[in-house]
Design a protein around this motif. Sequence first.
Motif, short mmCIF file in Angstrom:
data_model
loop_
_atom_site.label_atom_id
_atom_site.label_comp_id
_atom_site.label_asym_id
_atom_site.label_seq_id
_atom_site.Cartn_x
_atom_site.Cartn_y
_atom_site.Cartn_z
N UNK A 16 0.89 -1.11 -0.03
CA UNK A 16 0.03 -0.04 0.09
C UNK A 16 0.79 1.19 -0.01
N UNK A 17 2.17 1.12 0.28
CA UNK A 17 3.01 2.28 0.88
C UNK A 17 3.16 3.16 -0.44
N UNK A 18 3.31 4.30 -0.50
CA UNK A 18 4.01 5.23 -1.38
C UNK A 18 5.06 6.18 -0.60
N UNK A 19 6.18 6.59 -1.48
CA UNK A 19 6.91 7.24 -0.90
C UNK A 19 6.68 8.56 -0.31
N UNK A 20 7.22 8.88 0.76
CA UNK A 20 6.88 10.28 1.27
C UNK A 20 8.06 10.96 1.62
N UNK A 21 7.99 12.14 0.68
CA UNK A 21 9.29 12.94 0.55
C UNK A 21 9.70 13.43 1.98
N UNK A 22 8.51 14.05 2.94
CA UNK A 22 8.83 14.55 4.12
C UNK A 22 9.03 13.82 5.13
N UNK A 23 9.17 12.24 5.00
CA UNK A 23 9.44 11.47 6.06
C UNK A 23 10.52 11.42 6.63
N UNK A 24 11.79 11.66 6.12
CA UNK A 24 12.99 11.76 6.66
C UNK A 24 13.24 13.07 7.62
N UNK A 25 12.31 13.98 7.40
CA UNK A 25 12.57 15.33 8.25
C UNK A 25 11.52 15.12 9.57
N UNK A 26 10.51 14.23 9.20
CA UNK A 26 9.55 13.88 10.30
C UNK A 26 10.38 12.99 11.34
N UNK A 27 10.80 11.95 10.76
CA UNK A 27 11.86 11.15 11.72
C UNK A 27 12.98 11.81 12.29
N UNK A 28 13.46 12.85 11.64
CA UNK A 28 14.74 13.62 12.05
C UNK A 28 14.33 14.02 13.46
N UNK A 29 12.94 14.99 13.08
CA UNK A 29 12.31 15.78 14.59
C UNK A 29 12.04 14.75 15.43
N UNK A 30 11.44 13.60 15.11
CA UNK A 30 11.17 12.83 16.21
C UNK A 30 12.35 12.11 17.19
N UNK A 31 13.32 11.98 16.35
CA UNK A 31 14.61 11.52 17.19
C UNK A 31 14.97 12.62 18.10
N UNK A 32 14.91 13.99 17.52
CA UNK A 32 15.52 14.81 18.67
C UNK A 32 14.80 15.23 19.60
N UNK A 33 13.49 15.17 19.27
CA UNK A 33 12.31 15.14 20.52
C UNK A 33 12.45 13.78 21.70
N UNK A 34 12.94 12.78 21.19
CA UNK A 34 12.99 11.58 22.08
C UNK A 34 14.30 11.68 22.80
N UNK A 35 15.45 12.28 22.17
CA UNK A 35 16.57 12.27 22.69
C UNK A 35 16.54 13.46 24.06
N UNK A 36 15.79 14.49 23.67
CA UNK A 36 15.60 15.62 24.35
C UNK A 36 14.76 15.16 25.54
N UNK A 37 13.70 14.34 25.41
CA UNK A 37 12.91 13.72 26.50
C UNK A 37 13.72 12.97 27.49
N UNK A 38 14.58 11.91 26.99
CA UNK A 38 15.48 11.23 27.55
C UNK A 38 16.25 12.09 28.49
N UNK A 39 16.95 13.02 28.03
CA UNK A 39 17.76 13.89 29.01
C UNK A 39 17.14 14.62 30.06
N UNK A 40 15.80 15.19 29.74
CA UNK A 40 15.17 15.91 30.56
C UNK A 40 14.54 14.94 31.50
N UNK A 41 14.03 13.67 31.08
CA UNK A 41 13.62 12.57 32.11
C UNK A 41 14.94 12.20 33.02
N UNK A 42 15.83 12.08 32.53
CA UNK A 42 17.17 11.80 33.49
C UNK A 42 17.35 12.84 34.63
N UNK A 43 17.15 14.27 34.27
CA UNK A 43 17.21 15.21 35.25
C UNK A 43 16.04 15.14 36.19
N UNK A 44 15.12 14.81 35.73
CA UNK A 44 13.82 14.53 36.58
C UNK A 44 14.05 13.61 37.73
N UNK A 45 14.63 12.47 37.28
CA UNK A 45 14.80 11.29 38.07
C UNK A 45 15.82 11.82 39.25
#
Length: 467
Positions: A206-235
């Motif tokens: 069913x899949x068709x290539x999504x040109x914006x996918x790599x930008x979305x995944x890059x943003x999601x990666x940065x968000x998760x890394x930031x959450x991990x760091x802030x979560x560690x400070x919260x601990x």
Amino acid sequence: MSPEATSPQLAILQFLTSLQSPARILVAISGGSDSIGLLLLLDQAVKAVPHLKISLCAATVDHALRAGSADEAHEVAALCASLGIPHTIMIWQGDKPKTGIMAAAREARYGLLATAATDLKADLIVTGHTLDDQRETLQMRGMRTEQVSTGIADAVLFDRRFWILRPLLFSTRADIRAFLKERGVPWIDDPSNEDTKYERVRMRRQLSADAGMTKDISAAWEERLALSSRGAEWLDRHFRLHGGLLGQVMPDGLRLDRAVLDYALARLAAVFGGQPFAPGRGHMERILAFATGSKPGRITAGRVVFDLRRDGLYLARESRGISPLALRPGEAGVWDGRFYARNGSVASIEIQAAAAHAQDTSRFIEPITAQTRGAWIPVTSTGMREYMQRLPKSAWKRAIASAPVLSAEESLLSEESARMVELTPYFAPFDRFLTRFDFIFANRLSAVFATAPYARLPLRSIDGKTI
């Protein structure tokens, strides 16, 4: 491992130059185009940059699920021999489950690859996941949640032992196959890749290539890394561990950024509940609404009792539904998803919850803490009992009831025998598969529980940035 679509050749060169060296890489090779391409690309690049001091070895996992798989594994072995690359075939032995076969095969595959890496003295494992796999995964997860997914991680620590890296994760299958065709190298097409009973195959069609996918995944990666760091400070600032069994989130920690609280509390729930995954969105919304409310009380979710009081939120494993674990001499296993145990004694032992015993449960903590050391202080030590008495009695009693108790032939182990059993905290959401996105949080959690830190990534840089 840049989150931008790139040629396979460039992706491999970037990967090798980012590695700490010297290094020995185990290539997971099935015979399909992606893994064959990965092996040949690595072989070509390693020979072109001998100063990096990187060597290759390879392993093929034969899942023994269909006729012809053994012959295919031997074809791959012949290819590796022609390249002078050491290779081993690992066979998934034993009965196969009738349901959940894909998940079981994945678990078996990585376990066998880790064994092969140990035998071949490799430092890390690489797999041939591609941008096509990433797109399929994102599409499947997008059907289950509206949240932006991180998709397939480019680096995962398996069993606290080996990092599994995916250098072609942002290269396309078409480009890899073009590379193979130019060299006249054939590959094996697995019939299961066309079987529509599997969700991934249906999604692929069913899949068709999504040109914006790599930008979305890059943003999601940065968000998760930031959450991990802030979560560690919260601990560090807002979480306390009592006796290795009772967690406490201080009141201020419940009033901070909702995203950080969601991230940290979800993972703490999985750890205290011995679950490999954080609670689902519905459960987490209920937990967060309760934890940030002003009314004291208790709720249970994901095998964890959440006890809200004026001095914070307490977390403990509920004492129901805890199955025993039997270990013969020399055997090891994970009990209740919360403790790793290895039986170093000469007798068979059983691990049960303290709630299953009628005796005074307070005495069980001493042999546990004698093994784990660090922050795990025996309740009977000087001043410790007085310290515990300052905790809410019902919360502490609940935590003690979920503690592991060691017995042999239905009698509690003596202190001397208990010392021969290795018993250490186990983090179900991290200790088997830990993505690099959660690494900072998980490592800080290890410090809180006074356990060994996780192995660091075998990389000098990621996306050109020094780490």
